[in-house]
Design an enzyme around this catalytic site. Structure first.
Site, short mmCIF file in Angstrom:
data_model
loop_
_atom_site.label_atom_id
_atom_site.label_comp_id
_atom_site.label_asym_id
_atom_site.label_seq_id
_atom_site.Cartn_x
_atom_site.Cartn_y
_atom_site.Cartn_z
CG ASN A 1 0.09 -63.34 50.28
OD1 ASN A 1 -0.57 -62.38 50.69
ND2 ASN A 1 -0.29 -64.57 50.52
CG ASP B 1 7.58 -70.05 43.08
OD1 ASP B 1 6.40 -69.96 42.71
OD2 ASP B 1 8.37 -69.09 43.16
CB CYS C 1 4.67 -68.39 49.51
SG CYS C 1 3.43 -67.30 48.79
CB CYS D 1 1.73 -68.98 43.55
SG CYS D 1 1.85 -68.11 41.97
NE ARG D 2 5.52 -70.95 46.60
CZ ARG D 2 6.78 -70.75 46.90
NH1 ARG D 2 7.54 -71.79 47.20
NH2 ARG D 2 7.30 -69.54 46.88
CB SER D 3 1.10 -68.26 51.31
OG SER D 3 1.19 -67.00 50.71
#
Ligand code: 4NP
Length: 155
Positions: free
Chosen positions: A11, A124, A8, A13-15
């Site tokens: 690095n 996001d 993401c 939040c999402r990934s």
């Protein structure tokens, strides 16, 4: 053993969420998988995931606290079989670093691996509220479960 990298922007939040959920499901299902995550930006290198991501994942039974952010590197194209990006901006940024077609072919939107051809993004949640973090958790958890179901059926 398949080696997959989630990418993401930050690095945090999402990934790392995808990494942590996949590690959780890997343990639960006794799978052979190498899993990692990285960000296209260097803003948060060496930081733990965002406290809101950690808290929401913990509420859902997934521990992300040991993960640390790192930036995506061109050597990752050789280190991983699949590079799953969370949105189209990250797709563009990672593809721009690929040196050849073989590397480009490793990169795709994560949600296209389970919902092919739809070009869906993982939104996001960074500027969002608690609901956005929960929605992202549920979206990524379902996708990871589907991913593992598909792995089983392709073996
Ligand atoms: P991520 O979210 O890409 O899912 O980790 C973000 C984290 C940090 C920032 C943006 C997005 N930031 O601008 O610092």
């Amino acid at each position: 053993m398949q080696k997959i990298l989630f990418v993401c922007l930050g690095n945090i939040c999402r990934s790392p969420l995808a990494e942590g959920i996949m590690l959780h499901l890997k343990q639960k299902n006794n799978l052979q998988l190498k899993i990692d995550s990285a960000g296209t930006a260097n803003y948060h290198v060496n930081e733990a995931p965002d406290p809101r991501t950690i808290a929401n994942a913990k509420k859902n039974g997934v521990d992300l606290s040991a993960l640390r952010a790192r930036q995506f590197q061109v050597t990752d194209f050789d280190g991983f079989d699949k590079i799953y990006v969370m949105d189209k901006n990250n797709l563009k940024n990672v593809l721009s670093l690929a040196k050849d077609q073989k590397h480009k072919e490793k990169v795709s939107l994560f949600l296209n691996s389970v919902y092919p051809g739809k070009d869906l993004e993982v939104p996001d949640p960074y500027y969002g509220n608690e609901k956005e973090f929960e929605d992202v958790f549920q979206l990524v958890y379902k996708a990871c479960e589907l991913y593992i179901t598909n792995l089983h059926s392709s073996n």
